[in-house]
Write a protein that holds these residues in place. Structure first.
Motif, PDB file in Angstrom:
ATOM      1  N   THR A 112     -79.541 -21.641 -55.768  1.00  0.00           N
ATOM      2  CA  THR A 112     -79.944 -22.745 -56.641  1.00  0.00           C
ATOM      3  C   THR A 112     -80.892 -22.208 -57.706  1.00  0.00           C
ATOM      4  OG1 THR A 112     -79.784 -24.195 -54.727  1.00  0.00           O
ATOM      5  CG2 THR A 112     -80.911 -25.094 -56.661  1.00  0.00           C
ATOM      6  N   VAL A 113     -81.834 -21.356 -57.277  1.00  0.00           N
ATOM      7  CA  VAL A 113     -82.813 -20.777 -58.213  1.00  0.00           C
ATOM      8  C   VAL A 113     -83.054 -19.301 -57.866  1.00  0.00           C
ATOM      9  CG1 VAL A 113     -85.155 -20.953 -59.181  1.00  0.00           C
ATOM     10  CG2 VAL A 113     -84.043 -23.018 -58.309  1.00  0.00           C
ATOM     11  N   LEU A 114     -83.071 -18.478 -58.897  1.00  0.00           N
ATOM     12  CA  LEU A 114     -83.545 -17.089 -58.788  1.00  0.00           C
ATOM     13  C   LEU A 114     -84.866 -17.034 -59.544  1.00  0.00           C
ATOM     14  CD1 LEU A 114     -82.962 -13.998 -58.177  1.00  0.00           C
ATOM     15  CD2 LEU A 114     -81.990 -13.925 -60.487  1.00  0.00           C
ATOM     16  N   ARG A 115     -85.969 -16.592 -58.880  1.00  0.00           N
ATOM     17  CA  ARG A 115     -87.276 -16.542 -59.554  1.00  0.00           C
ATOM     18  C   ARG A 115     -87.900 -15.170 -59.383  1.00  0.00           C
ATOM     19  NH1 ARG A 115     -92.248 -14.787 -60.140  1.00  0.00           N
ATOM     20  NH2 ARG A 115     -92.170 -14.486 -57.905  1.00  0.00           N
ATOM     21  N   GLY A 116     -88.175 -14.503 -60.490  1.00  0.00           N
ATOM     22  CA  GLY A 116     -88.823 -13.208 -60.394  1.00  0.00           C
ATOM     23  C   GLY A 116     -89.477 -12.852 -61.705  1.00  0.00           C
ATOM     24  N   ALA A 147     -82.716 -13.893 -69.015  1.00  0.00           N
ATOM     25  CA  ALA A 147     -82.729 -15.090 -68.150  1.00  0.00           C
ATOM     26  C   ALA A 147     -81.425 -15.876 -68.313  1.00  0.00           C
ATOM     27  CB  ALA A 147     -83.930 -15.969 -68.496  1.00  0.00           C
ATOM     28  N   GLU A 148     -81.012 -16.094 -69.573  1.00  0.00           N
ATOM     29  CA  GLU A 148     -79.802 -16.900 -69.801  1.00  0.00           C
ATOM     30  C   GLU A 148     -78.564 -16.180 -69.279  1.00  0.00           C
ATOM     31  OE1 GLU A 148     -80.206 -17.676 -74.006  1.00  0.00           O
ATOM     32  OE2 GLU A 148     -81.420 -19.497 -73.638  1.00  0.00           O
ATOM     33  N   LYS A 149     -78.508 -14.855 -69.483  1.00  0.00           N
ATOM     34  CA  LYS A 149     -77.362 -14.081 -68.995  1.00  0.00           C
ATOM     35  C   LYS A 149     -77.286 -14.144 -67.466  1.00  0.00           C
ATOM     36  CE  LYS A 149     -75.455  -9.449 -69.322  1.00  0.00           C
ATOM     37  NZ  LYS A 149     -75.729  -8.056 -69.567  1.00  0.00           N
ATOM     38  N   ALA A 150     -78.454 -13.983 -66.829  1.00  0.00           N
ATOM     39  CA  ALA A 150     -78.477 -14.025 -65.358  1.00  0.00           C
ATOM     40  C   ALA A 150     -78.049 -15.402 -64.861  1.00  0.00           C
ATOM     41  CB  ALA A 150     -79.880 -13.684 -64.847  1.00  0.00           C
ATOM     42  N   ALA A 151     -78.517 -16.449 -65.519  1.00  0.00           N
ATOM     43  CA  ALA A 151     -78.174 -17.810 -65.080  1.00  0.00           C
ATOM     44  C   ALA A 151     -76.669 -18.060 -65.211  1.00  0.00           C
ATOM     45  CB  ALA A 151     -78.961 -18.829 -65.895  1.00  0.00           C
ATOM     46  N   GLN A 152     -76.098 -17.596 -66.337  1.00  0.00           N
ATOM     47  CA  GLN A 152     -74.649 -17.796 -66.529  1.00  0.00           C
ATOM     48  C   GLN A 152     -73.868 -16.974 -65.520  1.00  0.00           C
ATOM     49  OE1 GLN A 152     -73.783 -17.054 -70.685  1.00  0.00           O
ATOM     50  NE2 GLN A 152     -75.180 -18.663 -71.347  1.00  0.00           N
ATOM     51  N   GLN A 153     -74.285 -15.737 -65.338  1.00  0.00           N
ATOM     52  CA  GLN A 153     -73.558 -14.839 -64.439  1.00  0.00           C
ATOM     53  C   GLN A 153     -73.625 -15.322 -62.990  1.00  0.00           C
ATOM     54  OE1 GLN A 153     -74.213 -10.860 -65.924  1.00  0.00           O
ATOM     55  NE2 GLN A 153     -74.049 -10.066 -63.843  1.00  0.00           N
ATOM     56  N   LEU A 154     -74.791 -15.798 -62.570  1.00  0.00           N
ATOM     57  CA  LEU A 154     -74.967 -16.196 -61.160  1.00  0.00           C
ATOM     58  C   LEU A 154     -74.728 -17.689 -60.956  1.00  0.00           C
ATOM     59  CD1 LEU A 154     -78.263 -14.188 -60.454  1.00  0.00           C
ATOM     60  CD2 LEU A 154     -75.914 -13.457 -60.017  1.00  0.00           C
ATOM     61  N   ASP A 155     -74.531 -18.418 -62.050  1.00  0.00           N
ATOM     62  CA  ASP A 155     -74.306 -19.863 -61.987  1.00  0.00           C
ATOM     63  C   ASP A 155     -75.439 -20.561 -61.226  1.00  0.00           C
ATOM     64  OD1 ASP A 155     -73.078 -22.253 -62.443  1.00  0.00           O
ATOM     65  OD2 ASP A 155     -71.733 -22.112 -60.700  1.00  0.00           O
ATOM     66  N   CYS A 156     -76.659 -20.271 -61.635  1.00  0.00           N
ATOM     67  CA  CYS A 156     -77.824 -20.904 -60.985  1.00  0.00           C
ATOM     68  C   CYS A 156     -78.938 -21.020 -62.020  1.00  0.00           C
ATOM     69  CB  CYS A 156     -78.275 -20.076 -59.782  1.00  0.00           C
ATOM     70  SG  CYS A 156     -79.072 -18.512 -60.201  1.00  0.00           S
ATOM     71  N   ILE A 157     -80.020 -21.649 -61.611  1.00  0.00           N
ATOM     72  CA  ILE A 157     -81.203 -21.714 -62.470  1.00  0.00           C
ATOM     73  C   ILE A 157     -81.961 -20.396 -62.319  1.00  0.00           C
ATOM     74  CG2 ILE A 157     -83.435 -22.879 -62.792  1.00  0.00           C
ATOM     75  CD1 ILE A 157     -82.003 -25.428 -61.627  1.00  0.00           C
ATOM     76  N   VAL A 158     -82.404 -19.835 -63.428  1.00  0.00           N
ATOM     77  CA  VAL A 158     -83.187 -18.600 -63.377  1.00  0.00           C
ATOM     78  C   VAL A 158     -84.574 -18.869 -63.963  1.00  0.00           C
ATOM     79  CG1 VAL A 158     -83.406 -16.248 -64.311  1.00  0.00           C
ATOM     80  CG2 VAL A 158     -81.209 -17.046 -63.391  1.00  0.00           C
ATOM     81  N   VAL A 159     -85.587 -18.422 -63.242  1.00  0.00           N
ATOM     82  CA  VAL A 159     -86.969 -18.528 -63.731  1.00  0.00           C
ATOM     83  C   VAL A 159     -87.519 -17.109 -63.850  1.00  0.00           C
ATOM     84  CG1 VAL A 159     -89.290 -19.408 -63.261  1.00  0.00           C
ATOM     85  CG2 VAL A 159     -87.283 -20.723 -62.498  1.00  0.00           C
ATOM     86  N   ILE A 160     -87.876 -16.732 -65.074  1.00  0.00           N
ATOM     87  CA  ILE A 160     -88.570 -15.459 -65.291  1.00  0.00           C
ATOM     88  C   ILE A 160     -90.014 -15.793 -65.640  1.00  0.00           C
ATOM     89  CG2 ILE A 160     -88.829 -13.454 -66.806  1.00  0.00           C
ATOM     90  CD1 ILE A 160     -85.868 -13.194 -67.004  1.00  0.00           C
ATOM     91  N   THR A 161     -90.942 -15.264 -64.829  1.00  0.00           N
ATOM     92  CA  THR A 161     -92.351 -15.578 -65.064  1.00  0.00           C
ATOM     93  C   THR A 161     -93.079 -14.399 -65.694  1.00  0.00           C
ATOM     94  OG1 THR A 161     -92.768 -14.933 -62.782  1.00  0.00           O
ATOM     95  CG2 THR A 161     -92.579 -17.292 -63.226  1.00  0.00           C
TER      96      THR A 161
END
Ligand code: ATP
Ligand code: TZP
Ligand code: MG
Ligand code: MG
Length: 268
Positions: A112-116, A147-161
């Motif tokens: 659902t979310v990748l956060r790193g 962030a956008e590439k990762a979200a599209q590739q993994l089909d999830c929400i990505v949070v880069i902090t």
């Protein structure tokens, strides 16, 4: 009702498989916020715990074979029962073992979310970026595109902090600029945020509601950190760490609205 109020009224169970550096801080942070933390690692029980949880937070900070297998079993159970999964790929890129492990996890599990930090997220999708242990190093790339590439590739929400935070589903992108530099002096500040995102994911509905809930999670955490810093900056990171727990408990929807700095830069 705001997402924060929903977290507090529903008191979601958050199953964490996290690292041995941050477990008590994470559990205390979730309790302060109004969620219900549950740390469970045994292969015999992780599938059951994940099934009954509102969200599962998977963190590879101090990984070994047993932890990785616990993460897989919990993630598979969460996926089978439509429980949101948050992955914190701590130190991805720092060693081949970490990189290979997170790449295997994103192939096997629906996140659902990748956060790193930016380096970790870049390495999850195979983009080179300097990393020093668990901290992001210097890199050349564009954080928002990663962030956008990762979200599209993994089909999830990505949070880069980092100094500012990027939250995207690949098509709708938000920047939040709350937070305080003292967060970089507290180990586990990122790991706790991943679990706070888990609490907000637990009360979000799939789709735009989930994205909005994650944006509020990141910004709420940043506002709480600003409040904590205002009270303790003259004392140092130890007092700040404790005060962050107090402020996670004390933050109100109106304080959040007054201080949240959220800007949408992509999508409608
Ligand atoms: P890293 O290991 O690179 O520090 P992390 O997993 O600890 O990564 P961070 O990027 O530090 O995660 O993010 C944790 C929290 O700290 C987030 O709320 C983020 O907004 C905040 N933060 C990080 N750096 C800064 C900064 N320089 N100024 C303000 N807030 C920051
Ligand atoms: N080493 C392995 S995991 C860990 C350290 C220091 C904690 C990292 O926490 P965060 O939230 O990424 O600072
Ligand atoms: Mg940090
Ligand atoms: Mg981290």
């Amino acid at each position: 009702m705001s997402y924060l109020e929903r977290v507090r009224s529903l008191n979601p169970l958050v199953h964490n498989i996290t690292n041995l550096v941050v477990a008590p801080f994470t559990a205390n942070g979730l309790l302060a916020l109004g969620a219900s933390p549950f740390m469970a690692y045994a292969h015999e029980e992780v599938a059951d715990v994940a099934r009954m949880a509102g969200a599962v937070v998977l963190n590879i900070g101090t990984l070994d074979k047993k932890v990785v297998q616990a993460i897989r079993l919990a993630g598979q159970s969460a996926n089978a029962h439509h429980v949101p999964v948050v992955l914190d790929p701590v130190g991805a890129g720092a060693t081949t073992y970490r990189t290979d492990t997170v790449q295997m996890l994103v192939r096997e599990l629906r996140l659902t979310v990748l956060r790193g930090n930016v380096a970790e997220v870049a390495h999850v999708i195979g983009v080179p970026w300097n990393i020093k242990g668990v901290d992001a190093g210097v890199g050349e790339g564009d954080r928002i595109s990663i962030a956008e590439k990762a979200a599209q590739q993994l089909d999830c929400i990505v949070v880069i902090t980092g100094q500012y935070d990027i939250i995207t589903d690949g098509y709708h992108t938000f920047l939040t600029s709350n937070g305080h530099a003292l967060l970089t002096q507290v180990t586990g500040a990122g790991c706790l945020l991943s679990s706070v995102i888990g609490a907000f994911a637990a009360i979000g509905e799939p789709g735009r509601d989930m994205l909005n809930s994650v944006v509020e999670a990141v910004s709420t955490y940043g506002v709480a950190a600003e409040q904590a810093a205002a009270r303790t900056a003259h004392q140092g990171p130890g007092s700040f760490q404790i005060e962050l727990l107090n402020q996670l408990a004390q933050i109100t929807p109106s304080l959040f609205s007054e201080h949240a700095q959220i800007r949408q830069i992509r999508g409608g």
